[in-house]
Design a protein around this motif. Structure first.
Motif, mmCIF file in Angstrom:
data_model
loop_
_atom_site.group_PDB
_atom_site.id
_atom_site.type_symbol
_atom_site.label_atom_id
_atom_site.label_comp_id
_atom_site.label_asym_id
_atom_site.label_seq_id
_atom_site.Cartn_x
_atom_site.Cartn_y
_atom_site.Cartn_z
ATOM 1 N N LEU A 174 -22.796 26.870 24.453
ATOM 2 C CA LEU A 174 -23.951 27.065 23.579
ATOM 3 C C LEU A 174 -23.744 26.284 22.291
ATOM 4 C CD1 LEU A 174 -25.097 30.805 23.582
ATOM 5 C CD2 LEU A 174 -26.387 28.817 24.333
ATOM 6 N N ARG A 175 -24.812 25.687 21.781
ATOM 7 C CA ARG A 175 -24.765 24.960 20.512
ATOM 8 C C ARG A 175 -25.425 25.779 19.409
ATOM 9 N NH1 ARG A 175 -26.669 20.430 23.662
ATOM 10 N NH2 ARG A 175 -28.720 20.755 22.717
ATOM 11 N N GLY A 176 -24.918 25.615 18.193
ATOM 12 C CA GLY A 176 -25.550 26.213 17.031
ATOM 13 C C GLY A 176 -25.401 27.713 16.928
ATOM 14 N N ASN A 202 -20.096 35.193 19.553
ATOM 15 C CA ASN A 202 -19.902 35.177 20.996
ATOM 16 C C ASN A 202 -21.126 35.746 21.702
ATOM 17 O OD1 ASN A 202 -17.372 34.089 20.854
ATOM 18 N ND2 ASN A 202 -16.276 35.993 21.235
ATOM 19 N N LEU A 203 -21.349 35.276 22.919
ATOM 20 C CA LEU A 203 -22.386 35.887 23.739
ATOM 21 C C LEU A 203 -21.982 37.311 24.099
ATOM 22 C CD1 LEU A 203 -23.432 33.028 26.186
ATOM 23 C CD2 LEU A 203 -24.892 34.187 24.536
ATOM 24 N N SER A 237 -29.978 35.505 16.605
ATOM 25 C CA SER A 237 -29.727 34.068 16.741
ATOM 26 C C SER A 237 -29.847 33.584 18.178
ATOM 27 C CB SER A 237 -28.331 33.728 16.207
ATOM 28 O OG SER A 237 -27.333 34.418 16.938
ATOM 29 N N LEU A 238 -29.907 34.509 19.138
ATOM 30 C CA LEU A 238 -29.960 34.121 20.546
ATOM 31 C C LEU A 238 -31.380 34.035 21.083
ATOM 32 C CD1 LEU A 238 -27.014 36.283 21.930
ATOM 33 C CD2 LEU A 238 -26.996 33.852 21.406
ATOM 34 N N THR A 239 -32.385 34.288 20.267
ATOM 35 C CA THR A 239 -33.756 34.249 20.762
ATOM 36 C C THR A 239 -34.122 32.840 21.210
ATOM 37 O OG1 THR A 239 -34.538 33.907 18.500
ATOM 38 C CG2 THR A 239 -34.519 36.172 19.330
ATOM 39 N N GLY A 240 -34.924 32.771 22.268
ATOM 40 C CA GLY A 240 -35.419 31.492 22.760
ATOM 41 C C GLY A 240 -34.473 30.732 23.658
ATOM 42 N N LEU A 241 -33.327 31.321 24.018
ATOM 43 C CA LEU A 241 -32.327 30.595 24.793
ATOM 44 C C LEU A 241 -32.386 30.958 26.272
ATOM 45 C CD1 LEU A 241 -29.192 30.959 22.496
ATOM 46 C CD2 LEU A 241 -30.647 28.953 22.748
ATOM 47 N N PRO A 242 -32.169 29.983 27.157
ATOM 48 C CA PRO A 242 -31.925 30.309 28.563
ATOM 49 C C PRO A 242 -30.434 30.573 28.769
ATOM 50 C CG PRO A 242 -32.114 27.942 28.318
ATOM 51 C CD PRO A 242 -32.292 28.531 26.935
ATOM 52 N N GLY A 297 -23.722 30.143 28.391
ATOM 53 C CA GLY A 297 -24.744 29.270 27.830
ATOM 54 C C GLY A 297 -25.083 28.130 28.771
ATOM 55 N N LEU A 298 -26.250 27.544 28.560
ATOM 56 C CA LEU A 298 -26.713 26.446 29.409
ATOM 57 C C LEU A 298 -26.960 25.160 28.623
ATOM 58 C CD1 LEU A 298 -29.122 28.264 31.894
ATOM 59 C CD2 LEU A 298 -26.905 27.227 32.385
ATOM 60 N N ASP A 299 -26.475 25.085 27.359
ATOM 61 C CA ASP A 299 -26.536 23.806 26.648
ATOM 62 C C ASP A 299 -25.560 22.809 27.258
ATOM 63 O OD1 ASP A 299 -28.517 24.550 24.866
ATOM 64 O OD2 ASP A 299 -27.092 25.429 23.458
#
Length: 437
Positions: free
Chosen positions: A193-195, A199-200, A252-257, A346-348
């Motif tokens: 994950l970027r930015g 931790n997830l 901060s994790l909103t909008g992420l796949p 993460g999928l970045d």
């Protein structure tokens, strides 16, 4: 510019600086030109002063170098900006030269050398400083666990200033199996994950609500020490597990796949033809994933992509969202599904390393992914012999300067996912810059 040379394998052709041999007297760089294919054209003016025999010899050697590039041999242009600074290099794809107009004199002449190269320069290899609960800014390998609770951490982070250079650069992963001699691995999953500085999270099964009969079961062999068990009857769709979004995810994790991986408790055998999919509810359905059929013989299984809702810049606070795992059994009758935890990657950037038939990552070996379109290799640390018994899928992990990033890792043995296992992970990279003076 202090020094510049061409290199193919171990053959070096010095154009300027230390090692320059007559009749070459040096060179000067001209402005580069961006090409339509994404490469650039490097122009060098070479000064040649010597006897006719010397001139013919240097021209023949230069022509030989360029022809070897045309034949597909890997070549690079190396440049040192000032004394004692690191060399940078840029891969070459073709080259040609012509006479400089009106430069032919009795004692010498000028050549214009044109080289098509990558539109960036790469520096020397660095080991990225990594951090987690086992150490801060550790280079050369940091422990990563196969769990995420009070007993271990399966993620690594690095701060925005740790990656040198100006441009994104591929990460070279070294997964070092020297922490746990009792387990070997056939699948390794890595997601970046970027930015994100935090931790997830892990979605714990025992913390769920449910629309069916639900029990919390204590089990020290589970992530967090317990798991959730859902029981129902019939073949209609049921909301088996449900979590409040704000209790699991940070803003901060909103909008992420995200790529979720479900882990069953030790000893649980999933029945055939159980289907699962995600929904997100906010007084109405706002997201539904594709369904996936669970396998009966794997403790760790990939679930459909979970796409978190995006926030609004004008209104920061999200209303309550329910994150649901909806299940359906094909057959009628009673059913049970036990859930230890859902791990998130993460999928970045993503990479799945999968062993070929008979292959596995054993203790004393290191899986090396150079992220250069070649397959990963296993290196035996005792004799440095290599094996090509793994394949990889996914676009790979890329490092971005001036940006926080994190990497999550999960390992399994094919059928089982041992929580007590650990490996060490090292990330190496070559800083990339666009322009060198």
């Amino acid at each position: 510019m202090h020094a510049i040379y061409l290199k193919i394998n171990q053959d070096v052709f010095t154009l300027h600086g230390e090692g320059l041999a007559p009749p070459l007297r040096g060179c000067s760089r001209q402005p580069t030109q961006l090409l339509s294919n994404g490469h650039c054209l490097e122009r060098l003016i070479l000064v040649i002063q010597g006897t006719p025999a010397q001139s013919r010899q240097v021209l023949a050697r230069l022509q030989s170098f360029l022809e070897r590039i045309h034949l597909g041999q890997e070549a690079a242009l190396h440049l040192q900006v000032e004394p004692r600074s690191d060399f940078y290099h840029s891969r070459l794809y073709r080259g040609d030269f012509t006479w400089v107009a009106n430069s032919v004199q009795v004692k010498g002449f000028g050549l214009e050398l044109e080289l098509e190269r990558d539109d960036f320069w790469e520096g020397a290899t660095h080991s990225l400083p990594l951090s987690n609960r086992h150490g801060t800014q550790v280079s050369g390998g940091l422990q990563v666990d196969n769990r995420s609770d009070g007993y271990g951490e399966n993620q690594l982070t690095w701060a925005s200033g740790e990656v040198l250079g100006e441009l994104p650069t591929p990460a070279q992963l070294f997964i070092i199996h020297d922490q746990d001699p009792t387990h070997s691995f056939r699948n390794i999953y890595t997601g970046m994950l970027r930015g994100i500085e935090d931790n997830l999270p892990v979605i714990e099964g025992e913390l769920a609500d449910s629309g069916v009969t639900f029990n919390i079961m204590l089990d020290p062999a589970c992530n967090g020490g317990s798991y959730g068990r859902a029981q129902w009857s019939g073949n209609t769709e049921m909301q088996l597990f449900s979590w409040n979004f704000s209790q699991v995810f940070t803003g901060s994790l909103t909008g992420l796949p995200l790529r979720p991986y479900l882990r069953f408790p030790v000893g649980f055998v999933c029945e055939q033809d159980i289907w699962l999919y995600w929904t997100l509810d906010q007084d109405g359905l706002i997201y539904q994933s594709e369904p996936i059929r669970l396998e009966t013989d794997r403790q760790l299984q990939a679930l459909p992509i979970l796409r978190l809702p995006a926030a609004c810049s004008a209104y920061e606070n999200l209303a309550d969202i329910q994150v649901n795992l909806v299940g359906k059994a094909v057959s009628s009758g009673p059913h049970t599904l036990s859930l230890d935890a859902v791990f998130l990657l993460g999928l970045d950037g993503f990479r799945h390393y999968q062993a070929l038939e008979g292959g596995q990552l054993n203790s004393g070996k290191t899986l090396v992914d150079l992220n250069d379109q070649s397959p990963p290799i296993l290196v035996n640390e005792q004799d440095q012999k290599i094996q090509r018994t793994f394949q990889s899928t996914g676009a790979g992990i890329w490092l971005t300067p001036y940006e926080h990033q994190s990497l999550g890792i999960l390992l399994d043995q094919g059928a089982d996912m041992p929580l007590g296992s650990s490996v060490r992970v090292e990330i190496r990279y070559r800083p990339r810059v666009r322009v060198l003076p």
